[in-house]
Write an enzyme that holds these catalytic residues in place. Sequence first.
Site, PDB file in Angstrom:
ATOM      1  N   GLY A 111      45.276  39.285  84.532  1.00 28.17           N
ATOM      2  CA  GLY A 111      46.253  38.903  85.682  1.00 28.17           C
ATOM      3  C   GLY A 111      47.258  37.764  84.901  1.00 28.17           C
ATOM      4  O   GLY A 111      46.929  37.483  83.733  1.00 28.17           O
ATOM      5  N   LYS A 161      35.753  37.391  87.549  1.00 27.72           N
ATOM      6  CA  LYS A 161      37.162  37.050  87.518  1.00 27.72           C
ATOM      7  C   LYS A 161      37.345  35.496  87.035  1.00 27.72           C
ATOM      8  O   LYS A 161      36.699  34.679  87.914  1.00 27.72           O
ATOM      9  CB  LYS A 161      37.858  37.289  88.878  1.00 27.72           C
ATOM     10  CG  LYS A 161      39.340  36.869  88.940  1.00 27.72           C
ATOM     11  CD  LYS A 161      39.967  37.370  90.086  1.00 27.72           C
ATOM     12  CE  LYS A 161      41.387  37.284  90.230  1.00 27.72           C
ATOM     13  NZ  LYS A 161      42.164  37.929  91.388  1.00 27.72           N
ATOM     14  N   ASP A 169      49.141  44.666  98.790  1.00 28.28           N
ATOM     15  CA  ASP A 169      49.294  44.977  97.328  1.00 28.28           C
ATOM     16  C   ASP A 169      48.672  46.018  97.077  1.00 28.28           C
ATOM     17  O   ASP A 169      47.839  46.330  95.996  1.00 28.28           O
ATOM     18  CB  ASP A 169      48.961  43.656  96.393  1.00 28.28           C
ATOM     19  CG  ASP A 169      49.442  44.105  94.973  1.00 28.28           C
ATOM     20  OD1 ASP A 169      50.469  44.718  94.861  1.00 28.28           O
ATOM     21  OD2 ASP A 169      49.180  43.439  94.066  1.00 28.28           O
TER      22      ASP A 169
END
Length: 352
Positions: A95, A115, A209
């Site tokens: 990202g 993450k 999203d």
Amino acid sequence: MTSQETRGTWSSREPSSQPMQSVGSMYTRHSAMSTSRHRGTQPKTSYMPPRSTPHPSSSLRKRPDGAKRYVIEDFRQAFERKGMELDTTRKLGRGKYSKVYKAVDRNNNRLFAVKAIDVLELTSDVKNKFLPREISCWRKLKNPYLVSLHAQYEAQNMIFLTMEYGSQGDLLRYVQDNGGIDERRAGQFMSQLMRGLQYMHSKQIAHRDIKLENIILFDNCVKLSDFGFVRQVDNQTLSLTFCGSKSYSAPELLRGIGYNPFLSDVWSLGVVGFVMVTNRMPFDEKKPNNVIVELQRNRQYVIPDSVYLSSSCISSFEAMMTFDAKQRPSSNDCLGLPWITPHIEMASRRSG
């Protein structure tokens, strides 16, 4: 690390002193009219929106202001003390401010996705609003059709979120590799996604999203992921943050007016359903917003002649993509759509 969500700070590293706060209005781009992979192009991976400029891979770097910056390799030993073995040979996803890696918990041999978020890279909006909102809402979400958060750790300038690992990648990659999905199987996926979304909405949390990249395939189901734009809000409050991917955006977002985020989620999931069975986007995001809005208003999308779809399938995704948000069904209403209901009933009979 147990299966229950935990939070900790590693004493081997000083915790970052910087406060955390989301990104402002933005759209992430998607391929215009087809999900087919271009020759020589790497497939997009799921857990987060793509970033345009990758970080260098060196271990310890310095910012221009002299502040130290760490990467995930610097914390390998800290993970090992938790019984976690990191695989940093390749990324599951990338990202703008984060990367996702695979890890195995040697205490129980379970696979996880980790993450890694570099706090020093975050804008103040992301640090002070969107990231805390993501973590706070994600902790509240416990549903078989939502990727679950297992643990949160903070050390130096890094935040690590460990989550469920989907071995089959994301739905965009699956469609790119295999083409359109059979209507029946796509209906199963839609019923699972709608149940996950309806659960989120029942908690007054909107996703904002929804797209193929943010849907992860597991062995026997699909799950919604990437809660970076979530917001907890009541049904009467309109959202003014125009976030998400333009290709999946409801007309009210493209028009730049206040919108009900729960109903815009339904539109986005309708687009997902369309893409799954046709292997193409309904609207070309390269066109100006006002042109796309008119195409949406008149349902000017093309279903390929080679694809046969039942009236139940078409009427269901068309209901989700109702132009007037006030006439659009809620996620709870969508559970009764003819493409979705039979798969829910079938799953209920199997579990019963």
